[in-house]
Write an enzyme that holds these catalytic residues in place. Sequence first.
Site, mmCIF file in Angstrom:
data_model
loop_
_atom_site.group_PDB
_atom_site.id
_atom_site.type_symbol
_atom_site.label_atom_id
_atom_site.label_comp_id
_atom_site.label_asym_id
_atom_site.label_seq_id
_atom_site.Cartn_x
_atom_site.Cartn_y
_atom_site.Cartn_z
ATOM 1 N N VAL B 182 4.282 5.324 -3.668
ATOM 2 C CA VAL B 182 4.011 5.344 -5.105
ATOM 3 C C VAL B 182 2.503 5.241 -5.354
ATOM 4 C CG1 VAL B 182 4.300 4.046 -7.254
ATOM 5 C CG2 VAL B 182 6.264 4.398 -5.729
ATOM 6 N N HIS B 183 1.878 4.335 -4.643
ATOM 7 C CA HIS B 183 0.443 4.088 -4.798
ATOM 8 C C HIS B 183 -0.374 5.353 -4.510
ATOM 9 C CE1 HIS B 183 -3.357 1.970 -4.425
ATOM 10 N NE2 HIS B 183 -3.473 2.268 -3.159
ATOM 11 N N VAL B 184 -0.083 5.966 -3.371
ATOM 12 C CA VAL B 184 -0.841 7.160 -2.982
ATOM 13 C C VAL B 184 -0.576 8.282 -3.988
ATOM 14 C CG1 VAL B 184 -1.058 8.955 -1.219
ATOM 15 C CG2 VAL B 184 -0.891 6.551 -0.538
#
Lengths: 330, 228
Positions: B182-184
């Site tokens: 999700v972060h990337v």
Amino acid sequence: MSTPAPAPTTAVSNPSVDPLTPNLSDAAIMRASATPNLPEPTQQMEKVAKLIDISKCIGCKACQSACAEWNETSPEIGICDGTYTNPPDLSSEMYTLMKFSEWENPDSGNLEWLIRKDGCMHCEDPGCLKACPAPGAIVQYTNGIVDFVSDKCIGCGYCISGCPFDIPRMSPTRNVVSKCTLCSDRVAVGQGPACAKACPTQAIVFGTKDDMMAHAETRVDDLKSRGYDRAGIYDPQGVGGTHVFYVLQHADKPELYSDLPADPKISEVVEGWKGPAKAVGLAAIGLAAVGTVLHSIFGKPNTVSAEDQSEAEELVDAELGAEGQQREEV
Amino acid sequence: MAEREYSESTDRIVATEPVEIRRYATHTRINHWFTAILIVLLILSGFALFHPSLFFLTALFGGGQAARFIHPIFGVVACISFLLLFLQLWKLNLMRREDITWARNINEMLAGNEEKLPELGKYNFGQKVVFWGMFWLLLAMVVSGVMIWQQFFPSLVSIEVRRWAVAIHALSAVLSVLIIIVHVYASLWTRGTLRAMVGGRVSGGWAWKHHRKWLREVARRQDTPPAE
Ligand code: HEM
Ligand code: SF4
Ligand code: SF4
């Protein structure tokens, strides 16, 4: 090398001195750790077992010595902890250990010396093998022997968590685990385990599981006829039965024998950790990854517009007092 | 200098034509990428043991024994590195009332109507979830990881506790990989975000669109224009 060695049916007889081909090959591996697609074993062998009749054991430790001797292990010289148990615990250099416990029988008032030969039980459903992450580091042969393959062991210690009997021990110097092999190397050439061979009272006997079970039943009958009403066989079904099993005088209370577990089975935590949850976890990761890729292809990226930039310029100009900085429109 | 509520002391406007804002100082960026590299190494070495189909990854580290040995060491270094990052960023990642409103209306953000959402400080709800998620999961992994660290802590906990520890470790690892995905992705989908952590700067428009309160505060705090 000529004929393959016959599977041994006893540890007592002297072995043939002819050169024999080992009878345990990779074709006899029925389960291997972290190897989901193991080919069916082509070599089916009769199940073997080692029976330990605790009522016949005199605690001489001939088996323990024979084990160290045959396996060329050198357990550290320990200290006396007030019992005859020595070394105090199994170790990577001591695959079998006579554990001495004293118990006052409340029915008879007698002090009983319960001596149990501890070591790998060679479970039909081995928790060590289930827990192991290294392909082929733990194998189970069609004759029931569970063996550790040091070359493939990575030293993680998962098998220690997997085993319901607290058996595998990590070598602090070699970083691989070891345990009783049921003398797979001897069995492969037609001989019984070293401990059974050495036992002077035949408290340890070796043969096919069926033969050993029949023998154990006669032993239980004998004990019952001599007043041990609760005598019985310890072949725990929670792990599918074991290929090392006991005759106990007090089969209703296995814990008396240095904490032999009453109903051992692979821990539910281990089953949960090693079970379908792993595949679910990997699938979730895979879906998330594929989802982001699809979104990046078919979705619209979140971009900054020219208006956003000019709003920012205005805000910054207002705050910084514009100080004579004339901007062109973006 | 005005009170800081939404920004870091190193955040400042570094250019006006066009407006550019420094979002991460060099040491923060080094800290971030060092942590990221270690976490990638942790994922590769850890997941090698997670499932037989991934065991081949041990080859990257020189075999099973080596991967098993190095993984917890990477882990401890990664945790120390993450801790430094955590100490710099935790305050601005505390949840605020506007985050709840933002989260309730997250559909608007995904649909591209970010104007309808409340103005935000340096971080939005999603970024904060990533931050706290990684914090708690790394904590769970370092605690459970030490418990199952056979080579150096062979008898730290009982076998029963160790069973739980290894299961929790594996579960936390899966969850953390999901968070990392999700972060990337969020940093790539939201164009103009990646450069915050690469060059350290973001455009004024980016700050206006996504972190307006932060932009306002940074601009307000600054009384001299950037030396250009
Ligand atoms: C933070 C400190 C960490 C420590 C001390 C640690 C320690 C360990 C240890 C001791 C093992 C057992 C194998 C071995 O000895 O190498 C292990 C396994 C594992 N670790 Fe870590 N680890 C840490 C962080 C992480 C992180 C950040 C991840 C991934 C995001 C991770 C993923 C895994 C996985 C997937 C396994 C295999 C679990 C299984 O077999 O089910 N670990 N870790
Ligand atoms: S220590 Fe060796 S045998 Fe035990 S689980 Fe790990 S790799 Fe398998
Ligand atoms: S007793 Fe333990 S080490 Fe032996 S086969 Fe069973 S699970 Fe494996």
